[in-house]
Design a protein around this motif. Structure first.
Motif, PDB file in Angstrom:
ATOM      1  N   PHE A  73     -17.830  12.177  -8.291  1.00  0.00           N
ATOM      2  CA  PHE A  73     -18.793  13.300  -7.504  1.00  0.00           C
ATOM      3  C   PHE A  73     -19.001  14.198  -8.784  1.00  0.00           C
ATOM      4  O   PHE A  73     -20.209  15.201  -8.890  1.00  0.00           O
ATOM      5  CB  PHE A  73     -18.138  13.312  -6.576  1.00  0.00           C
ATOM      6  CG  PHE A  73     -18.250  13.215  -5.248  1.00  0.00           C
ATOM      7  CD1 PHE A  73     -19.871  12.006  -5.724  1.00  0.00           C
ATOM      8  CD2 PHE A  73     -17.268  12.149  -4.750  1.00  0.00           C
ATOM      9  CE1 PHE A  73     -20.059  10.748  -4.719  1.00  0.00           C
ATOM     10  CE2 PHE A  73     -17.246  11.732  -3.881  1.00  0.00           C
ATOM     11  CZ  PHE A  73     -18.838  10.823  -3.801  1.00  0.00           C
TER      12      PHE A  73
ATOM     13  N   GLN B  19     -19.199  15.066 -11.697  1.00  0.00           N
ATOM     14  CA  GLN B  19     -20.128  14.277 -12.927  1.00  0.00           C
ATOM     15  C   GLN B  19     -21.649  14.407 -12.848  1.00  0.00           C
ATOM     16  O   GLN B  19     -22.512  14.799 -12.871  1.00  0.00           O
ATOM     17  CB  GLN B  19     -20.034  13.051 -13.654  1.00  0.00           C
ATOM     18  CG  GLN B  19     -19.655  12.785 -15.074  1.00  0.00           C
ATOM     19  CD  GLN B  19     -19.672  13.966 -16.111  1.00  0.00           C
ATOM     20  OE1 GLN B  19     -18.377  14.754 -15.179  1.00  0.00           O
ATOM     21  NE2 GLN B  19     -20.636  14.431 -16.669  1.00  0.00           N
ATOM     22  N   ALA B  20     -22.252  13.365 -11.577  1.00  0.00           N
ATOM     23  CA  ALA B  20     -23.673  13.684 -10.362  1.00  0.00           C
ATOM     24  C   ALA B  20     -23.086  15.299 -10.203  1.00  0.00           C
ATOM     25  O   ALA B  20     -24.744  15.983 -10.627  1.00  0.00           O
ATOM     26  CB  ALA B  20     -22.991  13.428  -9.482  1.00  0.00           C
TER      27      ALA B  20
ATOM     28  N   TYR C 132     -24.575  16.217 -13.990  1.00  0.00           N
ATOM     29  CA  TYR C 132     -25.695  16.096 -14.539  1.00  0.00           C
ATOM     30  C   TYR C 132     -26.850  17.053 -13.358  1.00  0.00           C
ATOM     31  O   TYR C 132     -28.163  16.952 -13.789  1.00  0.00           O
ATOM     32  CB  TYR C 132     -26.128  14.611 -14.145  1.00  0.00           C
ATOM     33  CG  TYR C 132     -25.576  13.768 -14.547  1.00  0.00           C
ATOM     34  CD1 TYR C 132     -25.376  13.767 -15.771  1.00  0.00           C
ATOM     35  CD2 TYR C 132     -24.315  13.248 -14.555  1.00  0.00           C
ATOM     36  CE1 TYR C 132     -24.274  12.903 -17.273  1.00  0.00           C
ATOM     37  CE2 TYR C 132     -23.405  11.662 -15.046  1.00  0.00           C
ATOM     38  CZ  TYR C 132     -23.152  11.671 -16.550  1.00  0.00           C
ATOM     39  OH  TYR C 132     -22.815  11.388 -17.068  1.00  0.00           O
ATOM     40  N   LEU C 133     -26.410  17.718 -12.254  1.00  0.00           N
ATOM     41  CA  LEU C 133     -27.884  18.059 -11.273  1.00  0.00           C
ATOM     42  C   LEU C 133     -27.632  19.162 -12.315  1.00  0.00           C
ATOM     43  O   LEU C 133     -29.594  19.511 -12.179  1.00  0.00           O
ATOM     44  CB  LEU C 133     -27.793  17.660  -9.856  1.00  0.00           C
ATOM     45  CG  LEU C 133     -28.119  18.493  -9.235  1.00  0.00           C
ATOM     46  CD1 LEU C 133     -29.204  17.186  -8.555  1.00  0.00           C
ATOM     47  CD2 LEU C 133     -27.348  18.868  -6.990  1.00  0.00           C
TER      48      LEU C 133
ATOM     49  N   GLU D 163     -27.868  20.112 -15.188  1.00  0.00           N
ATOM     50  CA  GLU D 163     -27.854  20.174 -15.933  1.00  0.00           C
ATOM     51  C   GLU D 163     -29.446  20.453 -16.555  1.00  0.00           C
ATOM     52  O   GLU D 163     -30.256  20.448 -17.129  1.00  0.00           O
ATOM     53  CB  GLU D 163     -27.211  19.156 -17.160  1.00  0.00           C
ATOM     54  CG  GLU D 163     -26.563  19.692 -18.313  1.00  0.00           C
ATOM     55  CD  GLU D 163     -26.684  18.657 -19.399  1.00  0.00           C
ATOM     56  OE1 GLU D 163     -26.404  17.385 -18.985  1.00  0.00           O
ATOM     57  OE2 GLU D 163     -26.551  19.114 -20.650  1.00  0.00           O
ATOM     58  N   ASP D 164     -29.769  19.441 -15.237  1.00  0.00           N
ATOM     59  CA  ASP D 164     -31.654  18.264 -15.232  1.00  0.00           C
ATOM     60  C   ASP D 164     -31.766  20.184 -14.758  1.00  0.00           C
ATOM     61  O   ASP D 164     -33.295  19.531 -15.009  1.00  0.00           O
ATOM     62  CB  ASP D 164     -31.053  17.419 -13.749  1.00  0.00           C
ATOM     63  CG  ASP D 164     -32.584  17.311 -14.542  1.00  0.00           C
ATOM     64  OD1 ASP D 164     -32.805  16.368 -15.851  1.00  0.00           O
ATOM     65  OD2 ASP D 164     -32.920  15.709 -13.314  1.00  0.00           O
TER      66      ASP D 164
ATOM     67  N   PRO E 122     -33.272  20.918 -11.279  1.00  0.00           N
ATOM     68  CA  PRO E 122     -34.375  20.395 -10.712  1.00  0.00           C
ATOM     69  C   PRO E 122     -35.265  21.917 -10.150  1.00  0.00           C
ATOM     70  O   PRO E 122     -34.032  22.577  -9.880  1.00  0.00           O
ATOM     71  CB  PRO E 122     -33.812  19.829  -9.618  1.00  0.00           C
ATOM     72  CG  PRO E 122     -32.115  20.362  -9.920  1.00  0.00           C
ATOM     73  CD  PRO E 122     -31.584  20.800 -11.452  1.00  0.00           C
TER      74      PRO E 122
END
Lengths: 301, 360
Positions: B134, B136-137, B140-141, B143-144, B146
């Motif tokens: 979680f 790590q998710a 990623y979120l 870093e992405d 959105p």
């Protein structure tokens, strides 16, 4: 149709690397209850050993031979470091599982710090045969050779590991140890030696995984944190597959590789979804745990 | 005076001393982590404030790890949630301070309940791995980037125009932010003590010792574990809020990466999990050393060392990792464990003292 076949093939190659990274982790956990954080380090060190040897010592060899030396170096480096880790750091802490996890975390931090100091945080480029970046054409399909190498390595290790665990004396001891460690010990078998062996085996596979990860997916680049990145996915594969199960790891690696690659391809190009492949893997993990908290093959080897 | 009264008095005295640090303009050579060797220099205050923040986060984490016996590898998820939700609410949406605080609290609470409920379906090592996944998710979120909310790798600087003047990011405000961080640490210390001394706290320790027995006694461990998870998450998010006020920029590698999770774990283990003051001491040593070692490595005389010594010594991560390994191997229970053993030894030397079971 062609896209689908290409995509499936690259997903399977990715799965092969995940399997190599995860199977050792799963065996170590199954037998010893050690969540080995240093597994990422073994992968990184494997890649660095291959880089060091192929760029310096054996760079005069022909490209395929040099690459073979690199593969061997990665396997040996992973195995040796893993074996020493077990003997020097894990062994003194038997019976204290949390401390064993912590010591592998500390080792990983310290060694990655050393790599950062010694080689810098930039990626290094590994000399590999150009053949790896070409593709084999089958009708309308064009399949990258590097993917073939990963796939073959994964299958060979899966078959070899299954044979070792089912047909050899030590394999049987390891399987029995995963089922019931105390009983094996009570029968007069030296489980400690099996512990070291499992670490060496896992380290060898991790070293290979680290090298293949560099060559197949990172455009032949080697970096100090690559193993820790791969480790997260190895953890996810191990939990989905069921801790201690090799077949579980193989199936889960396939599942994770396919989900990641397909979601990346079909959804990743949309704005703000560049990480959808990684996110969908975590979602997959949550779903599997909701359905089967012990993983797909939890409890059996 | 009882040992407990003693440690309480010591704590109050320490807090009072630290509260006075920004007023102390003494010149002290060598030991300070900043480049200016003055006790209340901005650099020193900032490092000490970071010690307070991570002391609080480590204490909160220890409720879960040391007391309830759950190894979570996801505290960074909630620290990062505190940082980013607060930052986004103020900077991107231009909300008021109160509204930003409220939305951060609500988001953290909901996230902790949902993620906790999923992760706590499994126990032991699998719990560690799921919380790691979680976290790590979350990384990623963030870093992405959105909808251009988080700023991705470039980070998101905190817009201070909606903040009260004393808290805005100006260098002259380091002093008030230092006090804010100290208040945060004291608040966390009090809340954690109150919870652990309550009936709930005793059930948490019981869950750590023997979960089945708790079940047999007719209590549902799940609810208690989720409560510990949520409390620890809220404390982490609070630390994140103070952090972003102090540092002024949110960057994924600093506030959302696994490195931070491992740092928090190292702090707790160095100091001694399951002890009242251990995690705070561990956080102080960790944060202070990390900054101090960087300062030492930047000294001109350092460059003249041979590479064999210079390379390892210039990497705080290597030194702290090695120190951590040595502690795990040779100092079980960290600082708190060592102190408890020393105290037990002194007591056993006194022949008249009653036989006590002594902490191990």
């Amino acid at each position: 149709m062609t896209v689908l076949a290409d995509l499936t093939f690259s997903a399977v190659a990715l799965s092969a690397v995940y399997f190599l990274a995860a199977s050792g982790l799963s065996l170590i956990y199954g037998l010893m209850d050690v969540l080995n954080f240093a597994h990422g380090l073994f992968m990184t060190l494997g890649a660095y050993a291959a880089w060091d040897l192929t760029t310096h010592l054996t760079s005069t060899l022909s490209a395929p031979l040099n690459f073979a030396v690199g593969v061997l170096a990665a396997i040996v480096a992973g195995a040796v470091v893993a074996g020493l880790t077990e003997l020097w750091l894990i062994r003194p802490l038997y019976g204290r599982p949390i401390s064993q996890i912590l010591v592998t975390i500390g080792l990983d931090l310290a060694a990655v710090g050393l790599l950062l100091g010694g080689f810098g945080s930039n990626s290094l480029s590994m000399p590999v045969p150009l053949w790896l970046f070409e593709a084999t054409h089958w009708g309308s399909l064009s399949l990258p050779n590097a993917d073939f190498v990963a796939l073959i390595a994964g299958v060979v290790v899966l078959v070899g590991l299954e044979w070792f665990l089912r047909r050899t004396r030590y394999g049987i001891i390891i399987r029995a140890g995963v089922e019931n460690r105390d009983m094996v010990r009570a029968l007069g078998v030296d489980v400690g030696r099996a512990f070291t062996l499992v670490f060496i085996l896992g380290g060898a596979m991790a070293g290979l995984a680290g090298l293949l990860n560099s060559v197949v997916f990172n455009g032949d680049l080697v970096s100090p944190l690559q193993g820790d990145g791969l480790l997260i996915f190895a953890f996810i594969v191990v939990v989905i597959g069921g801790l201690g199960s090799i077949r579980g790891s193989a199936v889960a690696a396939l599942l994770v590789g396919v989900v990641q690659d397909f979601s990346n391809y079909y959804l990743g190009s949309h704005p703000g979804m560049a990480e959808i492949g990684n996110l969908s893997v975590v979602l997959l993990l949550a779903l599997v745990l909701e359905w089967r908290p012990r993983g797909l093959f939890g409890g059996t080897l | 005076m009882s040992a407990r009264r003693w440690s309480l008095t010591l704590g109050v005295v320490l807090v009072a001393l630290f509260a006075l640090v920004p007023l102390a303009g003494w010149h002290v050579p060598w030991v300070l982590p900043g480049t200016v060797n003055v006790v209340n220099a901005t650099g020193t205050l900032e490092v000490l404030a970071l010690c307070f923040i991570f002391g609080g986060v480590a204490l909160g984490y220890d409720v879960l790890f040391g007391y309830t016996g759950l190894l979570s590898l996801g505290p960074v998820t909630f620290f990062g949630t505190g940082v980013y939700v607060f930052d986004i609410a103020l900077t991107r949406w231009g909300w008021s301070l109160a509204a930003a605080l409220a939305v951060t609290l609500v988001v953290t609470l909901l996230l902790a309940l949902v993620l906790g409920a999923i992760a706590l379906r499994v126990g032991g090592i699998a719990f560690a791995m799921v919380t790691l996944a979680f976290a790590q998710a979350f990384y990623y979120l963030v870093e992405d980037n959105p909808h251009n909310l988080t700023g991705g790798d470039t980070g998101l600087a905190l817009a201070s125009n909606r903040l009260p003047a004393v808290l805005s990011g100006a260098v002259s405000n380091t002093r008030s932010l230092y006090w804010l961080a100290l208040v945060y640490l004291v608040l966390v210390g009090v809340v954690v003590r109150v919870v652990l001394n309550s009936a709930t706290g005793r059930v948490l320790v019981a869950v750590r010792e023997n979960e089945q027995r708790v079940e047999v006694l007719g209590l549902r461990p799940f609810g208690f574990k989720l409560a510990a998870f949520t409390l620890s998450s809220l404390i982490a998010a609070g630390g994140g809020i103070v952090y972003i006020l102090l540092i002024g920029t949110a960057v994924p590698s600093a506030v959302a990466s696994i490195t931070l999770t491992l740092s928090i774990l190292v702090m707790v283990v160095l100091g001694g999990p399951g002890s009242a003051w251990g995690p705070v001491a561990g956080a102080f040593v960790y944060v202070y050393l990390q900054q101090y070692l960087l300062k030492v490595a930047a000294e001109p005389s350092f460059a003249s060392l041979p590479a064999v010594a210079r390379v390892p010594l210039s990497q705080p991560q290597f030194l702290l990792g090695a120190l951590f390994v040595l502690f795990v191997l040779f100092v079980p229970g960290g600082f708190a464990g060592a102190v408890a053993r020393a105290r037990a030894r002194r007591q056993s030397r006194r022949p008249a003292a009653p036989i006590s079971r002594g902490e191990t």
